[in-house]
Design a protein around this motif. Structure first.
Motif, PDB file in Angstrom:
ATOM      1  N   LYS B  13       0.831  -1.120  -0.092  1.00 57.58           N
ATOM      2  CA  LYS B  13       0.142   0.064   0.090  1.00 57.58           C
ATOM      3  C   LYS B  13       0.800   1.253  -0.044  1.00 57.58           C
ATOM      4  O   LYS B  13       1.796   1.476   1.038  1.00 57.58           O
ATOM      5  N   LYS B  14       0.730   1.919  -0.906  1.00 60.44           N
ATOM      6  CA  LYS B  14       1.496   3.090  -1.093  1.00 60.44           C
ATOM      7  C   LYS B  14       0.711   4.483  -0.735  1.00 60.44           C
ATOM      8  O   LYS B  14      -0.579   4.758  -1.385  1.00 60.44           O
ATOM      9  N   PHE B  15       1.134   5.409  -0.130  1.00 64.04           N
ATOM     10  CA  PHE B  15       0.572   6.879   0.082  1.00 64.04           C
ATOM     11  C   PHE B  15       1.608   7.735  -0.516  1.00 64.04           C
ATOM     12  O   PHE B  15       2.616   7.584  -1.070  1.00 64.04           O
ATOM     13  N   PRO B  16       0.999   8.894  -1.100  1.00 60.82           N
ATOM     14  CA  PRO B  16       1.680   9.914  -1.714  1.00 60.82           C
ATOM     15  C   PRO B  16       3.278   9.845  -1.308  1.00 60.82           C
ATOM     16  O   PRO B  16       3.270  10.366  -0.165  1.00 60.82           O
ATOM     17  N   GLY B  17       4.154   9.281  -1.993  1.00 53.44           N
ATOM     18  CA  GLY B  17       5.404   9.406  -1.830  1.00 53.44           C
ATOM     19  C   GLY B  17       6.173   8.264  -1.066  1.00 53.44           C
ATOM     20  O   GLY B  17       7.223   8.217  -1.054  1.00 53.44           O
ATOM     21  N   VAL B  18       5.266   7.696  -0.114  1.00 55.28           N
ATOM     22  CA  VAL B  18       5.832   6.507   0.757  1.00 55.28           C
ATOM     23  C   VAL B  18       4.995   5.480   0.690  1.00 55.28           C
ATOM     24  O   VAL B  18       3.937   5.545   0.535  1.00 55.28           O
ATOM     25  N   TYR B  19       5.723   4.168   0.881  1.00 51.28           N
ATOM     26  CA  TYR B  19       5.288   2.915   1.025  1.00 51.28           C
ATOM     27  C   TYR B  19       4.862   2.889   2.466  1.00 51.28           C
ATOM     28  O   TYR B  19       5.719   2.977   3.274  1.00 51.28           O
ATOM     29  N   ALA B  20       3.610   2.682   2.649  1.00 51.99           N
ATOM     30  CA  ALA B  20       3.268   2.462   4.118  1.00 51.99           C
ATOM     31  C   ALA B  20       3.310   0.819   4.505  1.00 51.99           C
ATOM     32  O   ALA B  20       3.331   0.557   5.696  1.00 51.99           O
ATOM     33  N   VAL B  21       3.131   0.013   3.545  1.00 54.14           N
ATOM     34  CA  VAL B  21       3.228  -1.492   3.791  1.00 54.14           C
ATOM     35  C   VAL B  21       3.620  -1.862   2.379  1.00 54.14           C
ATOM     36  O   VAL B  21       3.289  -1.694   1.382  1.00 54.14           O
ATOM     37  N   LYS B  22       4.899  -2.915   2.599  1.00 55.45           N
ATOM     38  CA  LYS B  22       5.416  -3.207   1.258  1.00 55.45           C
ATOM     39  C   LYS B  22       5.838  -4.453   1.603  1.00 55.45           C
ATOM     40  O   LYS B  22       6.576  -4.977   2.220  1.00 55.45           O
ATOM     41  N   GLY B  23       5.146  -5.515   0.530  1.00 58.42           N
ATOM     42  CA  GLY B  23       5.493  -6.871   0.734  1.00 58.42           C
ATOM     43  C   GLY B  23       5.134  -7.528   1.791  1.00 58.42           C
ATOM     44  O   GLY B  23       6.036  -8.388   2.237  1.00 58.42           O
ATOM     45  N   VAL B  24       3.952  -7.634   2.315  1.00 58.01           N
ATOM     46  CA  VAL B  24       3.659  -8.260   3.547  1.00 58.01           C
ATOM     47  C   VAL B  24       2.857  -9.514   3.366  1.00 58.01           C
ATOM     48  O   VAL B  24       2.002  -9.519   2.559  1.00 58.01           O
ATOM     49  N   SER B  25       3.473 -10.614   3.915  1.00 58.38           N
ATOM     50  CA  SER B  25       2.687 -11.780   3.961  1.00 58.38           C
ATOM     51  C   SER B  25       2.653 -12.789   4.975  1.00 58.38           C
ATOM     52  O   SER B  25       3.940 -12.831   5.670  1.00 58.38           O
ATOM     53  N   ASN B 209       1.141 -17.358  19.086  1.00 57.34           N
ATOM     54  CA  ASN B 209       2.005 -18.417  18.231  1.00 57.34           C
ATOM     55  C   ASN B 209       2.807 -18.215  17.463  1.00 57.34           C
ATOM     56  O   ASN B 209       4.016 -18.639  17.478  1.00 57.34           O
ATOM     57  N   GLN B 210       2.472 -17.204  16.866  1.00 58.64           N
ATOM     58  CA  GLN B 210       3.218 -16.674  15.371  1.00 58.64           C
ATOM     59  C   GLN B 210       3.401 -14.957  15.707  1.00 58.64           C
ATOM     60  O   GLN B 210       2.410 -14.402  16.279  1.00 58.64           O
ATOM     61  N   ILE B 211       4.606 -14.482  15.482  1.00 59.41           N
ATOM     62  CA  ILE B 211       4.910 -13.019  15.503  1.00 59.41           C
ATOM     63  C   ILE B 211       5.298 -12.569  14.344  1.00 59.41           C
ATOM     64  O   ILE B 211       6.342 -13.110  13.568  1.00 59.41           O
ATOM     65  N   TYR B 219       8.354  -5.856   5.524  1.00 64.14           N
ATOM     66  CA  TYR B 219       7.956  -7.142   6.205  1.00 64.14           C
ATOM     67  C   TYR B 219       9.225  -7.463   6.604  1.00 64.14           C
ATOM     68  O   TYR B 219      10.147  -7.696   5.704  1.00 64.14           O
ATOM     69  N   ILE B 220       9.554  -7.727   7.955  1.00 60.90           N
ATOM     70  CA  ILE B 220      10.834  -8.256   8.156  1.00 60.90           C
ATOM     71  C   ILE B 220      10.980  -9.752   8.233  1.00 60.90           C
ATOM     72  O   ILE B 220      11.380 -10.620   7.661  1.00 60.90           O
ATOM     73  N   LYS B 221       9.920 -10.195   9.097  1.00 62.43           N
ATOM     74  CA  LYS B 221       9.821 -11.610   9.327  1.00 62.43           C
ATOM     75  C   LYS B 221       8.711 -12.087  10.216  1.00 62.43           C
ATOM     76  O   LYS B 221       8.158 -11.461  10.895  1.00 62.43           O
ATOM     77  N   THR B 222       8.282 -13.355   9.869  1.00 57.16           N
ATOM     78  CA  THR B 222       7.400 -14.087  10.794  1.00 57.16           C
ATOM     79  C   THR B 222       8.046 -15.204  11.443  1.00 57.16           C
ATOM     80  O   THR B 222       8.688 -16.095  10.926  1.00 57.16           O
ATOM     81  N   VAL B 223       8.005 -14.970  12.913  1.00 50.79           N
ATOM     82  CA  VAL B 223       8.700 -16.160  13.865  1.00 50.79           C
ATOM     83  C   VAL B 223       7.772 -16.728  14.691  1.00 50.79           C
ATOM     84  O   VAL B 223       6.929 -16.017  15.013  1.00 50.79           O
ATOM     85  N   PRO B 224       8.051 -18.146  14.618  1.00 53.00           N
ATOM     86  CA  PRO B 224       7.118 -18.736  16.162  1.00 53.00           C
ATOM     87  C   PRO B 224       7.621 -18.178  17.675  1.00 53.00           C
ATOM     88  O   PRO B 224       8.881 -17.937  17.619  1.00 53.00           O
ATOM     89  N   ALA B 225       6.498 -18.032  18.130  1.00 57.10           N
ATOM     90  CA  ALA B 225       6.653 -17.168  19.682  1.00 57.10           C
ATOM     91  C   ALA B 225       7.762 -18.098  20.542  1.00 57.10           C
ATOM     92  O   ALA B 225       8.316 -17.545  21.298  1.00 57.10           O
ATOM     93  N   THR B 226       7.956 -19.183  20.263  1.00 52.77           N
ATOM     94  CA  THR B 226       8.573 -20.160  20.995  1.00 52.77           C
ATOM     95  C   THR B 226      10.096 -19.996  20.861  1.00 52.77           C
ATOM     96  O   THR B 226      11.023 -20.372  21.666  1.00 52.77           O
TER      97      THR B 226
END
Lengths: 312, 500
Positions: B13-25, B209-211, B219-226
């Motif tokens: 999702k892009k707002f004028p000039g900046v990416y607010a969310v970039k490649g999140v899965s 369970n997941q973070i 998007y940096i990472k999805t990791v299991p909380a354990t």
């Protein structure tokens, strides 16, 4: 390329309502030869000066998050108070002016007292004030108009004097709001009463002063009108508050308070003035005029909100 | 059955000039808590708004129970079973609990509202959730936690199978949080999936369970909380290691500057006594509703007090309004910055100079160049990130807003600075900066009083800790006690729970 586009949006955001006024002028200039004359331009300004003075007071009040419905009645109060003095002695011009302004300021103070200290909602407090002031005007004048024959007094309403009075008030008000502590405190009080108070602003005193100012300006407007018509009538000014509110809101004053400028209100009152004048020139029947006026006010404000929203 | 409750693929999702969310899965299974962490402005809200349908993604897909979602409004999402419990709740205070629960799906009989049945039904539901209120109670009488509970009840009743919770515990007491956690567990048993947004990492580690970690919209990472520690999470969030979350330094502590003697306000607090020295940071701990903020509000003149003395530099003060407090060089960053701290529709400059305008008065007018100069100076020194000082405060992130509040009080050269929950709702990076500012102010000899519900924060930053419970001081601990480990969070909590 990109920078240009952003500037365009910034421009629309800042001057949205001015664009509306300019478009109206362009349309009128192209269809009406009379509109093109200097006389007509002066005419519009003269017509809006009374309403403009009230609209400035209204801008202050709305900016604190309130509203002032008494102004129409105060025009009558001002007229009859000044009228009674001038009928007794046509040379007492200064006394008449001062007395009218003081009485209207006093009515403003009553509004302010109930709004600030008794915490009565502004709409209710000034609604009550509106009928009380109107009643006062009738009681004071015994329901009869004062016909004025004071040469000096009538000068106030002659030629471009009303315009000059209006523009001077606008300029002073602009300076108060943009350059003075009082102006900052008004914005702060309207923007967030609690936060302003927690910053040491004496919010109740600010509210009181703003309502007094609204009353005083309505008093001045009443004098200009009385001078233009050479009479002090208890029945004048009915409904004047609506145009004043409309002008302030069209000009971008926020009904929730904290936001607004005198420049905006000036544009707002010119839009209303241009409409009244233009529709007359175009021979639109006065019944239709009201409908068209309402629609254009709605459209103008929509345009303004939309141009602001798009840049978010 | 479908494998995932919700799956988002490569959202942009892009707002004028900046990416607010970039490649999140990420994916969420039924009965799972998926936590979302990131500093303020990392893109969490934008991401949630795409899931609830308020925003349309520029790129990427969202699948709900295996079905692709597109072109829908918030109402559509709610019908589909996606509900959001907002951070700032907007209840209808004048409506009863029953009316609230059935809002939008009222039970009718012959064209009229069937209040009787609705009240009975609501009573049953309330019992089920362990709420002791009757169905006719006005919502305005409930605590924040209970209103939150009500929102959850409403969501579940609408058969929501995904519930998004945005900072649900930020205004809850520990006890209330526990109730919320229990409800979450029950929801999970019903195979509801929960997206949980919070700055409280301990909470997330025990609940999720997941973070998924976001930083600056990416998007940096999805990791299991354990498989992750708190430090690792912080590192992922800020993109660097924070050696020490609390940059406390010992500075020279001077004489007693500020004293409170037997301060009482009937029914609120009683016989409160404490003193603060120049350069000292006095932490005030206690549970929500213990009377901490009320004491501070009285000292600052927002509320009145019945008896007692407020003494600054040996001189007894008469504080009847905030102006009196400010004139005596007392400043307070209040708990609720939107209510008491800021005028959101006005500029940074106007907000900062508001209590200090008397300094910039040249004859009748405000000396704007001088004003702007000092505002800019504080913008620099506190690191307020903004395009210009003329920008409206409402457009800033929470951390930057808090810095504006700080700046406005620092400009007034206070001798005593009260900070009520100075880092609430603020991201890790901004917290760290605010702590550093506190240390610097202590070094300048300002007496600082910090009210905080965050126990590690109180322990990490204070020279001395006062515990308040039911409007009374119930404990006092020194920095030595804490550093040496003689006093732990447990000790603080037990004096906070002490009945008086």
């Amino acid at each position: 390329m990109k920078i240009k586009k952003l500037n365009g949006m910034e421009f629309a955001k800042k001057y949205g309502i001015l664009i509306v006024l300019i478009i109206m002028w362009i349309i009128m200039l192209s269809v009406s030869p009379t509109f093109r004359t200097t006389d007509n331009a002066v005419n519009i300004l003269r017509q809006v000066s009374v309403n403009g003075i009230i609209a400035i007071g209204m801008t202050f009040v709305i900016m604190t998050g309130g509203i002032d419905l008494t102004v129409g009645s105060l025009i009558a109060v001002s007229g009859v108070v000044a009228g009674s003095i001038l009928v007794a002695n046509p040379d007492n011009v200064i006394l008449a002016i001062i007395a009218a302004i003081i009485v209207c300021g006093f009515f403003g103070a009553i509004n302010g007292f109930f709004v600030a200290y008794m915490r009565v909602p502004a709409f209710v407090a000034t609604l009550a004030g509106m009928t009380i002031a109107r009643g006062f005007a009738y009681v004071y004048s015994d329901g009869k108009p004062y016909t004025l024959a004071s040469e000096n007094f009538s000068l106030i309403g002659k030629g471009s004097v009303p315009i000059i009075i209006f523009l001077i008030i606008a300029l002073i008000s602009h300076i108060i709001l943009s350059k003075m502590k009082f102006g900052r405190y008004i914005y702060a009080t309207g923007g967030n009463l609690k936060a302003a108070s927690a910053s040491g602003v004496k919010v109740k005193a600010i509210l009181l002063k703003v309502y007094i100012l609204g009353g005083v300006l309505a008093g001045i407007a009443g004098i200009v009108l009385a001078s233009r018509t050479n009479s002090g009538q208890p029945a004048v000014g009915t409904g004047y508050e609506t145009d004043a509110i409309a002008a302030a809101v069209i000009g971008g004053t926020s009904m929730t308070g904290g936001v607004g400028t005198i420049g905006g209100t000036l544009i707002g009152i010119l839009i209303i003035g241009t409409l009244n004048n233009g529709l007359n020139l175009l021979d639109v029947s006065s019944y239709y005029q009201q409908i068209i006026k309402g629609l254009i006010i709605l459209g103008a404000v929509c345009f303004d909100i939309h141009s602001k929203g798009s840049s978010r | 059955m479908e494998e995932y409750r919700l799956e988002v693929r490569n959202l942009h999702k892009k707002f004028p000039g900046v990416y607010a969310v970039k490649g999140v899965s990420f994916q969420i299974k039924p009965g799972e808590v998926h936590a979302l962490v990131g500093e303020n402005g990392a893109g969490k809200s934008t991401l949630m708004k795409m899931i609830t349908g308020e925003y349309t993604p520029d790129e990427g897909e969202i699948y709900h129970n295996g079905k692709l979602l597109k072109n829908r409004s918030i109402t559509d999402s709610q019908k589909e079973g996606i509900a959001m419990i907002h951070q700032e709740l907007a209840p209808l205070p004048e409506m009863s609990i029953a009316e609230n629960i059935f809002l939008g799906q009222e039970m009718m009989s012959g064209g009229f509202l069937n209040d009787k049945v609705m009240n009975l039904e609501a009573e049953k539901i309330l019992k089920e959730y362990g709420m002791s209120y009757g169905p006719k109670t006005k919502v305005g009488k409930l605590s924040v936690a209970q209103i939150q509970m009500l929102e959850i009840i409403k969501a579940v009743r609408k058969n929501a199978d995904i519930i998004i919770m945005d900072e649900p515990t930020s205004s809850l007491s520990d006890e209330e949080s526990q109730i919320l956690f229990k409800i979450i567990e029950e929801l999970l048993e019903k195979q509801v999936a929960i997206i949980y947004i919070s700055h409280r990492l301990d909470e997330i580690l025990s609940l999720a369970n997941q973070i998924t970690v976001l930083r600056d919209g990416e998007y940096i990472k999805t990791v299991p909380a354990t498989g992750v520690t708190k430090d690792q999470l912080v590192e992922m969030m800020v993109g660097r290691t924070l050696d020490n979350i609390y940059p406390k330094e010992s500075v020279e502590i001077g004489d007693v500057l500020f004293q409170i003697k037997n301060l009482s306000s009937q029914g609120v607090f009683k016989d409160v006594n404490f003193e603060v020295r120049a350069g000292e940071i006095l932490g005030i701990s206690g549970l929500m509703g213990a009377g901490r903020s009320e004491i501070m509000n009285s000292i600052f003149g927002i509320d009145k007090y019945d008896s007692g003395e407020i003494i600054l530099e040996g001189k007894k003060l008469q504080i009847k309004s905030t102006k009196d407090a400010i004139d005596n060089k007392i400043a307070m960053v209040s708990e609720d910055r939107k209510l008491f701290g800021l005028i959101l529709c006005r500029s940074i400059k106007e907000n900062i100079s508001l209590p200090n305008l008397h300094k910039y008065h040249k004859s009748l007018f405000v000396n704007e160049s001088k004003e702007k100069e000092s505002v800019k100076q504080y913008k620099e020194s506190l690191g307020i990130k903004c395009a210009s000082v003329n920008v409206n405060v409402g457009t800033l992130s929470g951390g930057n807003q808090q810095k504006v509040v700080l700046a406005k009080w620092l400009l007034s050269n206070p001798k005593v600075l009260i900070l009520d929950e100075p880092t609430r709702g603020i991201d890790v990076g901004a917290k760290f900066e605010i702590y550093k500012i506190m240390v610097e102010l202590a070094r300048q000899g300002i007496a600082i009083i910090m009210v905080s519900s965050d126990l590690p924060e109180v322990m990490g930053m204070s020279d001395r800790i006062l515990v308040v419970s039911s409007g009374k001081v119930t404990g006092c601990f020194s920095r030595d006690d804490i550093v040496s480990g003689r006093i732990t969070q447990k000790n603080l909590l037990s004096s906070a729970l002490q009945e008086v």
